[in-house]
Design an enzyme around this catalytic site. Structure first.
Site, short mmCIF file in Angstrom:
data_model
loop_
_atom_site.label_atom_id
_atom_site.label_comp_id
_atom_site.label_asym_id
_atom_site.label_seq_id
_atom_site.Cartn_x
_atom_site.Cartn_y
_atom_site.Cartn_z
N ILE A 166 147.01 45.95 -33.52
CA ILE A 166 147.69 46.93 -32.60
C ILE A 166 147.29 48.20 -33.10
CG2 ILE A 166 149.62 47.67 -31.38
CD1 ILE A 166 148.90 44.69 -31.11
N GLU A 251 139.92 45.84 -17.83
CA GLU A 251 138.70 46.17 -17.31
C GLU A 251 138.38 47.53 -17.69
OE1 GLU A 251 138.82 45.97 -12.95
OE2 GLU A 251 138.92 43.81 -13.01
N GLU A 374 138.60 43.43 -27.10
CA GLU A 374 138.60 43.56 -26.02
C GLU A 374 138.21 42.40 -25.17
OE1 GLU A 374 140.71 45.46 -24.42
OE2 GLU A 374 140.64 47.36 -25.78
#
Length: 394
Positions: A166, A251, A374
């Site tokens: 994180i 996105e 990602e």
């Protein structure tokens, strides 16, 4: 009609002028306030506190937040160019912005009016700064497998579980946290919700993770033990929408990572072009040897193609279109370009490229993360293929 077209043209010119001013300001900042300190900060794996404070003053933490909430309201296309330029100097600085912006835009797109009024102005200034809490020790790509739970007790949720990898979790103070509000729901995504949390009792940063590259930035493991969150912090105010909310944010995250890939690829090219003109063998600069010239030609082409794909995805996002395929293409190609260019730059530098005295060695260590983070590049290719079939039915 003519008046409308004239107004649109005027708006486009003003946006272009604004972008030029912002990018010029950013270039000066990177040249004077970041570049001279990168080598020492990276080598010590030291968080760039002073640089972050200056980024707050520049308004960079609010770059995509709407002006009505105190942000700059920039286009995603301009944002991608900002990340591109940052990454070419030091990728870790761009990461500090990225996770925060995903959190802020997830709230801006999905939060209640009250949540947006309360939190977005503080996110724009960097007073509230953080990222997104998704990944868990046994759960990466398959987010529906998360185990962190949020059990409702009256006007609060009680959160228990663990998160890992994180970003912005040690020195930041806020997260958009993905949890299971109904662990028994089927399909699983219907039981997932997103909470906007601030640090407090029961929220522990377990440790900062040691990494091959991407130094300086705080990437940590977190644990939650009976951590209490007001029900008013449920983003959107309705349970069961968390996965959909965060996927739209990813996105944007993939466009950011693509822009980082462009920046790494550009930096590697710049280092290779410069060194190849200085280094001589057999009586001439190595750039005049065909073997090196072929590498430089490929590297330059990768940079340009990656930049165009990233800009196309950013413009689709700005238009409000579904762009998981476009963002996936940009992320996949640009990050592979960054990885390939970093390796080629090292080969062009020879032994010097393996030395910590040269920037190429850092680019070589930073680049692999982009192909993983990602959503892995293997996943991106699957997303691209699925969207290709969906958009072209027989």
């Amino acid at each position: 009609m003519a008046t409308v077209e004239t107004d649109k043209a005027q708006e486009a010119r003003e946006a272009q002028e604004n972008e030029v001013l912002i990018l010029d300001m950013l270039d000066r900042f990177l040249k004077t306030e970041v570049k001279p300190y990168v080598h020492a900060l990276e080598a010590a794996d030291e968080y760039p506190h002073e640089i972050v404070e200056k980024m707050k003053d520049m308004g960079l933490f609010g770059c995509l937040i709407a002006p009505e909430y105190g942000g700059l309201g920039l286009s995603t296309s301009t944002y991608a160019k900002i990340i591109d330029r940052m990454s070419a100097v030091w990728m870790s600085v761009s990461g500090i912005i990225n996770s925060h912006v995903i959190m802020a835009m997830t709230l801006q797109r999905n939060g209640t009016d009250e949540q947006k009024r309360e939190f977005l102005p503080r996110m724009a200034t960097g007073e509230l700064r953080g990222g997104i809490g998704l990944t868990e020790p046994d759960c990466g790509t398959d987010l529906q497998a998360i185990r962190t739970t949020a059990r409702r007790e009256g006007d609060e949720y009680v959160v228990n579980g663990n998160k890992t990898w994180i970003t912005n979790s040690l020195y930041g103070n806020t997260l958009a946290l993905l949890v299971k509000t109904d662990p028994k729901a089927e399909p699983r995504h219907r039981g997932m919700s997103l909470l906007l949390i601030e640090k407090g009792p029961g929220f522990e940063v377990s440790r900062k993770l040691p990494k091959l590259g991407y130094k300086g930035i705080d990437t940590c493991e977190l644990s939650f033990t009976d951590f209490r969150v007001p029900v008013s912090r449920l983003i959107g105010g309705v349970e069961g929408r968390g996965l959909k909310q965060i996927l739209s944010g990813l996105e944007l995250g993939r466009i950011n990572v693509a822009a980082r890939g462009v920046g790494i690829a550009q930096a590697a090219l710049d280092e290779a072009v410069s060194y190849s003109q200085q280094r001589k063998t057999f009586g001439k600069p190595i750039c005049e040897h065909q073997a090196i010239a072929l590498k430089l030609g490929e590297m330059a082409t990768r940079v340009q193609a990656a930049r165009l794909l990233t800009d196309a995805a950013a413009r689709a996002y700005d238009r409000g279109e579904r762009c998981d395929m476009e963002a996936g293409m940009a992320k996949y190609f640009a990050t592979e370009a960054g990885l390939e260019n970093s390796i080629e730059a090292m080969r062009i530098h020879g032994a010097y490229g393996y030395s910590k005295e040269f920037n190429v060695e850092r680019l070589y260590r930073d680049a692999p993360l982009l192909t993983i983070g990602e959503g892995t590049n293997e996943l991106q290719r699957i997303i691209i293929a699925k969207q290709l079939i969906e958009r072209n039915p027989v």
